[in-house]
Design a protein around this motif. Structure first.
Motif, PDB file in Angstrom:
ATOM      1  N   GLY A 198       0.806  -1.216   0.000  1.00  0.00           N
ATOM      2  CA  GLY A 198       0.000   0.000   0.000  1.00  0.00           C
ATOM      3  C   GLY A 198       0.836   1.262   0.000  1.00  0.00           C
ATOM      4  N   ARG A 199       0.109   2.378   0.002  1.00  0.00           N
ATOM      5  CA  ARG A 199       0.735   3.699   0.005  1.00  0.00           C
ATOM      6  C   ARG A 199       0.820   4.197   1.443  1.00  0.00           C
ATOM      7  NH1 ARG A 199       1.861   7.423  -3.752  1.00  0.00           N
ATOM      8  NH2 ARG A 199       0.849   6.208  -5.352  1.00  0.00           N
ATOM      9  N   ILE A 200       1.967   4.786   1.772  1.00  0.00           N
ATOM     10  CA  ILE A 200       2.183   5.305   3.120  1.00  0.00           C
ATOM     11  C   ILE A 200       1.497   6.660   3.254  1.00  0.00           C
ATOM     12  CG2 ILE A 200       3.920   6.083   4.771  1.00  0.00           C
ATOM     13  CD1 ILE A 200       5.874   4.126   3.416  1.00  0.00           C
ATOM     14  N   ILE A 201       0.623   6.773   4.278  1.00  0.00           N
ATOM     15  CA  ILE A 201      -0.070   8.048   4.500  1.00  0.00           C
ATOM     16  C   ILE A 201       0.399   8.746   5.770  1.00  0.00           C
ATOM     17  CG2 ILE A 201      -2.135   7.377   3.218  1.00  0.00           C
ATOM     18  CD1 ILE A 201      -3.478   6.904   5.996  1.00  0.00           C
ATOM     19  N   LYS A 202       1.132   8.000   6.634  1.00  0.00           N
ATOM     20  CA  LYS A 202       1.595   8.584   7.887  1.00  0.00           C
ATOM     21  C   LYS A 202       2.855   7.854   8.341  1.00  0.00           C
ATOM     22  CE  LYS A 202      -0.094   9.691  12.522  1.00  0.00           C
ATOM     23  NZ  LYS A 202      -1.180   9.524  13.479  1.00  0.00           N
ATOM     24  N   PHE A 258       8.251   2.883  19.280  1.00  0.00           N
ATOM     25  CA  PHE A 258       8.667   2.215  18.052  1.00  0.00           C
ATOM     26  C   PHE A 258       8.258   3.054  16.853  1.00  0.00           C
ATOM     27  CE2 PHE A 258       9.162  -2.585  19.020  1.00  0.00           C
ATOM     28  CZ  PHE A 258      10.134  -2.297  19.940  1.00  0.00           C
ATOM     29  N   ALA A 259       9.103   3.027  15.837  1.00  0.00           N
ATOM     30  CA  ALA A 259       8.808   3.719  14.588  1.00  0.00           C
ATOM     31  C   ALA A 259       7.788   2.895  13.795  1.00  0.00           C
ATOM     32  CB  ALA A 259      10.080   3.904  13.783  1.00  0.00           C
ATOM     33  N   TYR A 260       6.911   3.600  13.112  1.00  0.00           N
ATOM     34  CA  TYR A 260       5.922   2.911  12.284  1.00  0.00           C
ATOM     35  C   TYR A 260       5.582   3.774  11.075  1.00  0.00           C
ATOM     36  CZ  TYR A 260       2.191   6.052  13.808  1.00  0.00           C
ATOM     37  OH  TYR A 260       1.420   7.164  14.028  1.00  0.00           O
ATOM     38  N   PHE A 261       5.029   3.126  10.085  1.00  0.00           N
ATOM     39  CA  PHE A 261       4.373   3.864   9.020  1.00  0.00           C
ATOM     40  C   PHE A 261       3.009   3.248   8.815  1.00  0.00           C
ATOM     41  CE2 PHE A 261       7.561   1.041   7.123  1.00  0.00           C
ATOM     42  CZ  PHE A 261       6.826   0.252   6.264  1.00  0.00           C
ATOM     43  N   GLN A 262       2.052   4.114   8.469  1.00  0.00           N
ATOM     44  CA  GLN A 262       0.670   3.671   8.328  1.00  0.00           C
ATOM     45  C   GLN A 262       0.296   3.699   6.857  1.00  0.00           C
ATOM     46  OE1 GLN A 262      -2.051   5.724  10.845  1.00  0.00           O
ATOM     47  NE2 GLN A 262      -3.848   4.794   9.933  1.00  0.00           N
ATOM     48  N   LEU A 263      -0.327   2.617   6.409  1.00  0.00           N
ATOM     49  CA  LEU A 263      -0.745   2.508   5.021  1.00  0.00           C
ATOM     50  C   LEU A 263      -2.148   3.077   4.839  1.00  0.00           C
ATOM     51  CD1 LEU A 263       0.553  -1.091   4.252  1.00  0.00           C
ATOM     52  CD2 LEU A 263       1.729   1.084   3.965  1.00  0.00           C
ATOM     53  N   VAL A 299       6.266   9.554   3.474  1.00  0.00           N
ATOM     54  CA  VAL A 299       4.837   9.656   3.195  1.00  0.00           C
ATOM     55  C   VAL A 299       4.672   9.855   1.690  1.00  0.00           C
ATOM     56  CG1 VAL A 299       2.757  11.031   3.579  1.00  0.00           C
ATOM     57  CG2 VAL A 299       4.329  10.577   5.484  1.00  0.00           C
ATOM     58  N   GLY A 300       3.737   9.096   1.102  1.00  0.00           N
ATOM     59  CA  GLY A 300       3.485   9.162  -0.339  1.00  0.00           C
ATOM     60  C   GLY A 300       4.129   8.021  -1.105  1.00  0.00           C
ATOM     61  N   ASP A 301       5.118   7.348  -0.512  1.00  0.00           N
ATOM     62  CA  ASP A 301       5.749   6.189  -1.159  1.00  0.00           C
ATOM     63  C   ASP A 301       4.829   4.981  -1.031  1.00  0.00           C
ATOM     64  OD1 ASP A 301       7.931   7.830  -1.471  1.00  0.00           O
ATOM     65  OD2 ASP A 301       9.109   6.890   0.125  1.00  0.00           O
ATOM     66  N   SER A 302       5.047   4.021  -1.908  1.00  0.00           N
ATOM     67  CA  SER A 302       4.337   2.749  -1.811  1.00  0.00           C
ATOM     68  C   SER A 302       5.326   1.678  -1.365  1.00  0.00           C
ATOM     69  CB  SER A 302       3.728   2.362  -3.157  1.00  0.00           C
ATOM     70  OG  SER A 302       2.723   3.284  -3.509  1.00  0.00           O
ATOM     71  N   VAL A 303       4.825   0.734  -0.581  1.00  0.00           N
ATOM     72  CA  VAL A 303       5.656  -0.372  -0.102  1.00  0.00           C
ATOM     73  C   VAL A 303       4.954  -1.689  -0.388  1.00  0.00           C
ATOM     74  CG1 VAL A 303       6.898   0.897   1.698  1.00  0.00           C
ATOM     75  CG2 VAL A 303       4.711  -0.148   2.234  1.00  0.00           C
TER      76      VAL A 303
END
Length: 144
Positions: A64-68, A78-83, A102-106
């Motif tokens: 998905g795409r990272i929004i946060k 802990f570090a996180y990214f939200q899809l 933010v805005g990248d896809s993973v």
């Protein structure tokens, strides 16, 4: 105080022979130790922790795409990214943390060692094996 008197009258810690206390402690320790040994080894052995983290990372699957992007104060910072689908991916590895924005896809498949980070028109490949080999080398030198 003999062992018979101890069982008959109950434990009176002022009259009890100290050798019985040591004996009871050792017996209790020997009975409990086999059940907690693995937890003790895991707590103090960074290699074992690293193996467990590697296993957990291999089992992850997301796309998905990272929004946060941030740090979770309720989860040891802990570090996180939200899809976009509200999935939180906890990723405390600096190499990955610095790459994703933010805005990248993973994308990562289950039981795969490869994480794909898609930025604009280019794709960055991150190999989890390289990350864990590097972490193992830090553990070996005492720098982790």
């Amino acid at each position: 105080m003999s062992l018979k008197e101890l069982w008959k009258n109950g434990i009176d810690f002022e009259k009890i022979d100290k050798s019985y206390l040591v004996l009871f402690f050792l017996i209790g320790f020997l009975l409990i130790f086999p059940f907690v040994k693995d937890d003790i080894v895991f707590t103090f052995n960074s290699y074992e922790q690293n193996k467990e983290w590697r296993k957990q990372d291999y089992e992850k699957e997301f796309f998905g795409r990272i929004i946060k992007k941030g740090r979770d104060k309720s989860n040891h910072n802990f570090a996180y990214f939200q899809l976009k689908d509200s999935t939180k991916i906890f990723e405390n590895e600096d190499k990955i943390w610095k790459i994703v924005n933010v805005g990248d896809s993973v994308a990562k498949k289950r039981n795969s060692k490869i994480l794909l980070v898609i930025k604009n028109q280019r794709t960055i490949t991150v190999n989890y094996d390289d990350i864990y080999k590097y972490r193992d080398s830090l553990i070996r030198t005492g720098n982790y």
